[in-house]
Design an enzyme around this catalytic site. Structure first.
Site, PDB file in Angstrom:
ATOM      1  N   MET A  37      58.828 -12.422  15.588  1.00  0.00           N
ATOM      2  CA  MET A  37      58.866 -12.939  14.220  1.00  0.00           C
ATOM      3  C   MET A  37      58.650 -14.452  14.243  1.00  0.00           C
ATOM      4  SD  MET A  37      62.427 -13.339  12.071  1.00  0.00           S
ATOM      5  CE  MET A  37      62.453 -11.863  11.109  1.00  0.00           C
ATOM      6  N   ASP A  39      57.324 -17.476  10.903  1.00  0.00           N
ATOM      7  CA  ASP A  39      57.662 -17.995   9.565  1.00  0.00           C
ATOM      8  C   ASP A  39      58.162 -16.966   8.531  1.00  0.00           C
ATOM      9  OD1 ASP A  39      56.056 -19.765  10.927  1.00  0.00           O
ATOM     10  OD2 ASP A  39      54.581 -19.968   9.347  1.00  0.00           O
ATOM     11  N   GLN A  55      56.105 -13.449   9.409  1.00  0.00           N
ATOM     12  CA  GLN A  55      55.021 -13.391  10.383  1.00  0.00           C
ATOM     13  C   GLN A  55      55.492 -12.508  11.528  1.00  0.00           C
ATOM     14  OE1 GLN A  55      51.698 -15.606  10.380  1.00  0.00           O
ATOM     15  NE2 GLN A  55      52.300 -14.477   8.559  1.00  0.00           N
ATOM     16  N   TRP A  63      53.815 -14.084  20.275  1.00  0.00           N
ATOM     17  CA  TRP A  63      52.926 -14.189  19.112  1.00  0.00           C
ATOM     18  C   TRP A  63      51.638 -13.409  19.379  1.00  0.00           C
ATOM     19  CZ3 TRP A  63      48.155 -16.118  17.567  1.00  0.00           C
ATOM     20  CH2 TRP A  63      48.007 -16.382  16.189  1.00  0.00           C
ATOM     21  N   PHE A  98      48.072 -14.721   8.074  1.00  0.00           N
ATOM     22  CA  PHE A  98      48.985 -15.833   8.297  1.00  0.00           C
ATOM     23  C   PHE A  98      49.911 -16.013   7.085  1.00  0.00           C
ATOM     24  CE2 PHE A  98      47.045 -18.693  11.865  1.00  0.00           C
ATOM     25  CZ  PHE A  98      47.008 -17.602  12.707  1.00  0.00           C
ATOM     26  N   SER A  99      50.707 -17.073   7.156  1.00  0.00           N
ATOM     27  CA  SER A  99      51.802 -17.251   6.192  1.00  0.00           C
ATOM     28  C   SER A  99      51.345 -17.349   4.746  1.00  0.00           C
ATOM     29  CB  SER A  99      52.590 -18.514   6.550  1.00  0.00           C
ATOM     30  OG  SER A  99      53.403 -18.208   7.647  1.00  0.00           O
ATOM     31  N   ASP A 168      48.581 -21.350   4.555  1.00  0.00           N
ATOM     32  CA  ASP A 168      49.972 -21.214   4.106  1.00  0.00           C
ATOM     33  C   ASP A 168      50.146 -21.473   2.612  1.00  0.00           C
ATOM     34  OD1 ASP A 168      50.269 -20.873   6.839  1.00  0.00           O
ATOM     35  OD2 ASP A 168      50.944 -22.927   7.197  1.00  0.00           O
ATOM     36  N   GLU A 223      51.735 -27.989   7.958  1.00  0.00           N
ATOM     37  CA  GLU A 223      51.753 -26.557   7.712  1.00  0.00           C
ATOM     38  C   GLU A 223      52.790 -26.230   6.625  1.00  0.00           C
ATOM     39  OE1 GLU A 223      50.411 -24.441  11.752  1.00  0.00           O
ATOM     40  OE2 GLU A 223      52.488 -25.106  11.842  1.00  0.00           O
ATOM     41  N   TRP A 306      58.227 -23.835  17.905  1.00  0.00           N
ATOM     42  CA  TRP A 306      57.130 -23.337  18.760  1.00  0.00           C
ATOM     43  C   TRP A 306      57.300 -23.744  20.218  1.00  0.00           C
ATOM     44  CZ3 TRP A 306      54.339 -19.473  17.426  1.00  0.00           C
ATOM     45  CH2 TRP A 306      54.090 -19.224  16.079  1.00  0.00           C
TER      46      TRP A 306
HETATM   47  C1  FRU Z   1      53.608 -22.070  11.183  1.00  0.00           C
HETATM   48  C2  FRU Z   1      52.300 -21.341  11.373  1.00  0.00           C
HETATM   49  C3  FRU Z   1      51.528 -21.287  10.071  1.00  0.00           C
HETATM   50  C4  FRU Z   1      50.679 -20.060  10.236  1.00  0.00           C
HETATM   51  C5  FRU Z   1      51.581 -19.156  11.026  1.00  0.00           C
HETATM   52  C6  FRU Z   1      50.856 -18.266  11.988  1.00  0.00           C
HETATM   53  O1  FRU Z   1      54.585 -21.715  12.085  1.00  0.00           O
HETATM   54  O2  FRU Z   1      51.542 -21.940  12.404  1.00  0.00           O
HETATM   55  O3  FRU Z   1      50.783 -22.446   9.780  1.00  0.00           O
HETATM   56  O4  FRU Z   1      50.318 -19.528   9.000  1.00  0.00           O
HETATM   57  O5  FRU Z   1      52.483 -19.972  11.721  1.00  0.00           O
HETATM   58  O6  FRU Z   1      51.697 -17.300  12.525  1.00  0.00           O
END
Ligand code: FRU
Length: 495
Positions: A37, A39, A55, A63, A98-99, A168, A223, A306
């Site tokens: 998991m 965002d 996510q 990831w 993505f987010s 995002d 982001e 991250w």
């Molecule tokens: C932030 C991010 C977002 C993106 C997502 C991808 O943590 O990098 O910008 O949409 O994670 O999983």
């Protein structure tokens, strides 16, 4: 219609999610049903329940191609999993969904907007994916991507802005009708910006303005933007990548900021007046807010970072959300406190008043790994004290420490001895307001994390640790003489 990829993810999570027992997970923080998991996405109140998407890569604890996981709750603390909502099953999102965010349409359907990432290889063979904004409409369980996707793409952004880092979308209701949406975008100077789009119906969007730009001052790409009013101020929240530390306010790497300012609705201009870190701990990123039906602005973040996202070979899940936190604005700062719903999970209470502390001491009944504990510390004599230290998740070999140094007004957390065997950052420090040696610390533990709310929410300090659950001790110690009050509740969820 459910695509093959989504069906596969749903079958997988149903089969393997069940193997992760409740005791191995946080009790009142959302963790992935299975796998990975990051965002929070689509944090919203819909049909009488809070929805939280995330996510999600169900197939491993690393990831991977992003799906959207899905959970619902009535109190934002006890979550029930729903089947995965989105899979990367179209050309325009084949490298990931993505987010993004959610809102309710006038006809009662729920609208999701997310970043579709399309795999793309440059002429020179370098992979530079294309990012666009896409929609899916649903009923709170199943979502259909719209035929018009993508609804916002390279054509809609100013020249020089970059479709490889354009992501995002956070939608919101505008006070006088219609919808707004903020999206992060890299500009020609290589750093980030936040673009504002507007729509009358949620489906047709037009570019309005650049709300704010980084100009390489606070990190690089911004982001996960969010944009909301809070007690008469306008807040633009961003998560900058590649940040360089600024004193103790911002730390290196993936950071989070509230840009506090004013917004002129007529001219659509945002005037930034002040900046503040959202969280001062080790594990916090990509926060997103919702406006609850009772008017509270509530933020939730990914309780991870991250650079420290390293899962072990035995892990069955990785990543968790923070507690949802109520926001308010006081004395120039955004204040955060856990949602009041947490009080309804309070179990056994233990409390002590005016306990003198110097040598390390424990207090009968003060222990646990799912607790809500408030400790107030004050000097016992006019000479003051040099430092006050609390250990939590403490056992014969392990502990996580929280240390206050009144002389410098700094609070320091360390998970050096929490059982980690990885050499990434384990210590963080922040300034807190000088109150003549007094400090109030609300410490919430949920098995593998601590969230510390300082002086009624002036700072939030969040960290995760992977200490064995048998280490459930708590101790207090000071250099110099202090006196403390302690009030501790067990948190009872049935999980
Ligand atoms: C932030 C991010 C977002 C993106 C997502 C991808 O943590 O990098 O910008 O949409 O994670 O999983």
């Amino acid at each position: 219609m459910t695509s093959e990829l989504l069906e596969k993810a749903r079958k997988y999570e149903e089969r393997y999610g069940a193997y992760i027992s409740g005791a191995e997970r946080p009790a009142f923080h959302l963790s992935p049903r299975v796998g990975w998991m990051n965002d929070p996405n689509g944090f919203s109140f819909y049909k009488g329940e809070y929805h939280l998407f995330y996510q999600y890569h169900p197939y491993s604890t690393k990831w991977g191609p992003m799906h959207w996981g899905h959970a619902v709750s009535r109190d934002m603390l006890r979550w029930e999993y729903l089947p995965a909502a989105l899979a990367p099953d179209e050309d325009y999102d084949d490298a990931g969904c993505f987010s993004g965010s959610a809102l309710e349409l006038p006809d009662g359907r729920q609208l999701l907007m997310y970043t579709g990432v399309r795999s793309h290889m440059d002429e020179d063979g370098v992979r530079r994916d294309l990012q666009t904004q896409c929609l899916a409409v649903g009923d709170g369980l199943n979502y259909e991507k719209t035929g018009a996707n993508p609804v916002i793409d390279g054509k809609d952004i100013p020249e020089g802005f970059n479709v490889h880092d354009f992501r995002d979308p956070k939608m919101f209701n505008m006070p006088d009708g219609g919808y707004g949406c903020v999206v992060g975008c890299r500009t020609e100077d290589g750093s980030g910006s936040v673009l504002l789009f507007e729509s009358g119906d949620g489906f047709n969007w037009r570019f309005v303005t650049v709300l704010d730009r980084c100009y390489n001052e606070f990190g690089r790409m911004w982001e996960c933007p969010d944009f909301f009013e809070l007690d008469g101020r306008q807040i633009l929240a961003v998560s900058p990548q590649d940040m360089s530390a600024v004193g103790l306010e911002f730390h290196n790497g993936d950071c989070t900021m509230f840009l506090i300012g004013d917004y002129d609705r007529k001219t659509r201009s945002f005037e930034r007046r002040n900046v503040q870190a959202v969280d001062y701990g080790l594990d916090f990123y990509a926060p997103q807010t919702l406006l609850a039906p009772d008017g509270r602005r509530i933020v939730i973040g990914w309780m991870q970072n991250w650079d420290t996202s390293v899962s072990g070979p035995e892990d069955k899940w990785f990543g968790q959300m923070t507690l949802p936190r109520e926001l308010s604005y006081r004395d120039g700062r955004v204040i955060q406190n856990p949602v009041r719903e947490l009080e309804s999970l309070h179990g056994r209470r233990v409390s002590y008043s005016d306990i003198p502390v110097q040598e390390e001491l424990t207090l009968r009944g003060v222990y646990g790994r799912t607790i809500d504990m408030t400790v107030t510390v004050r000097p016992r004599s006019e000479c003051g004290y040099t430092s006050f230290r609390m250990k939590v998740a403490s056992g014969s070999q392990h502990y996580t420490s929280i240390t206050y140094t009144p002389l410098t007004s700094t609070l320091r957390v360390s998970r050096d001895h929490s059982g980690t065997n990885r050499d990434f950052v384990h210590v963080r420090e922040c300034f807190v307001r000088d109150r003549g040696g007094e400090i109030k610390l609300r410490v919430i533990l949920d098995r593998f994390s601590a969230e510390i709310f300082v002086n009624d929410g002036e700072q939030a300090v969040t960290l995760t640790f992977h200490t064995p659950l048998s280490a459930d001790g708590i101790s207090f110690q000071s250099q110099g003489k202090t006196v403390i009050n302690v009030e501790k509740y067990d948190i009872v969820t049935g999980a």
